[in-house]
Design an enzyme around this catalytic site. Structure first.
Site, PDB file in Angstrom:
ATOM      1  N   MET A   1       0.821  -1.206   0.000  1.00 51.38           N
ATOM      2  CA  MET A   1       0.000   0.000   0.000  1.00 51.38           C
ATOM      3  C   MET A   1       0.857   1.258   0.000  1.00 51.38           C
ATOM      4  SD  MET A   1      -3.055  -1.157  -0.122  1.00 51.38           S
ATOM      5  CE  MET A   1      -4.154   0.147   0.407  1.00 51.38           C
ATOM      6  N   CYS A   2       2.173   1.119  -0.010  1.00 52.17           N
ATOM      7  CA  CYS A   2       3.075   2.259  -0.134  1.00 52.17           C
ATOM      8  C   CYS A   2       4.452   1.741  -0.504  1.00 52.17           C
ATOM      9  CB  CYS A   2       3.148   3.110   1.146  1.00 52.17           C
ATOM     10  SG  CYS A   2       2.911   2.273   2.692  1.00 52.17           S
ATOM     11  N   ARG A   3       5.392   2.638  -0.603  1.00 56.03           N
ATOM     12  CA  ARG A   3       6.785   2.312  -0.853  1.00 56.03           C
ATOM     13  C   ARG A   3       7.615   3.064   0.184  1.00 56.03           C
ATOM     14  NH1 ARG A   3       7.260  -1.994  -4.024  1.00 56.03           N
ATOM     15  NH2 ARG A   3       5.781  -2.411  -2.339  1.00 56.03           N
TER      16      ARG A   3
END
Length: 272
Positions: A1-3
């Protein structure tokens, strides 16, 4: 859901780590190559860094996409640090708490980020809530699954866990309550990095002079990048990287990459 990404090494401008590489975290905000869930990380971003002789990190966080913040380009050009943690966010619940929900979260010397999601949030996490002191629940930094995971990690750190142990025990507890969760966690105090690979990609590269980077995905084509196996806990320092399986066995046998710690097993009481 992110980096997300953490770095330890010689002082570098933030832009050299986060903006200039061909596949930098900046670019990963709209064009990640290895992200398994979600496609655009436009729900906020943040970067934390340490100044020399100051154990408490500074942070710059915003609720919007990193490419839309003109001030960040100037900041990244001139601010230098030898210890950095940064993240771009694809929110589990878009709009929840804005800037307060953007990693890195912080407490004392610590910076923390969560790439993933607690499956069935918030209902699935309810059985874990009584294990936290009421004041921790009332002072969550955001009303999100990542902030809740951070509160669980902080509790382990206060009880004396080493960083990798705090992350590993938290992952196993959350995964036990919500088995389909994705729990790639990243933690630093400016001297070490701890991380977990649990449900999404994690890579690292380390060189004696250039330092160590731990990231959701490589930011360039350097062959030094190594993928971290799923269900692994990683500990990194300026000396190298230690990998160990993350499983139910409370005392797994580590595999050593380029560092040898020789640390004896912990004999402290378990933290509940």
């Amino acid at each position: 859901m992110c980096r997300h990404l953490a770095y330890l090494g010689p002082e570098e401008p933030l832009g050299r780590l986060l903006v200039e590489p061909a596949h930098s975290l900046f670019r990963q905000s709209w064009a990640p190559e290895r992200q398994r869930y979600g496609t655009v990380n436009a729900d906020g971003f943040g970067v934390g860094w340490y100044a020399q002789d100051d154990p408490v990190p500074a942070r710059y966080r915003r609720a919007g996409p990193i490419w839309g913040d003109l001030s960040f380009a100037d900041l990244a050009r001139v601010v230098r640090s030898g210890a950095v943690l940064a993240a771009v966010r694809d929110a589990t619940l878009p709009g929840a708490d804005g800037e307060a929900a953007a990693a890195p979260f912080a407490a004392g010397p610590w910076l923390f980020s969560h790439n993933g999601a607690i499956a069935g949030w918030p209902d699935s996490a309810a059985p874990l809530a009584p294990s936290l002191p009421p004041v921790d629940l009332l002072s969550l930094q955001a009303r999100t699954d990542s902030a809740f995971v951070w509160a669980l990690v902080q509790q382990r750190l206060r009880c004396g866990d080493e960083p990798a142990e705090a992350l590993g025990e938290t992952v196993l507890r959350v995964a036990g309550a919500a088995p389909a969760s994705r729990l790639n966690l990243l933690l630093t105090d400016g001297a070490t990095i701890a991380a977990t690979a649990w449900g999404d990609t994690l890579w690292y590269r380390t060189e004696p002079v250039a330092g160590t980077v731990v990231a959701s995905e490589p930011y360039d084509d350097d062959p030094l990048w190594q993928e971290v196996p799923d269900r692994t806990v990683l500990t990194a320092s300026r000396a190298g990287v230690l990998l160990a399986p993350l499983e139910e066995d409370p005392a797994p046998s580590p595999t050593l990459d380029s560092a040898r710690t020789g640390a004896p097993p912990s004999s402290k009481e378990p933290c509940t």
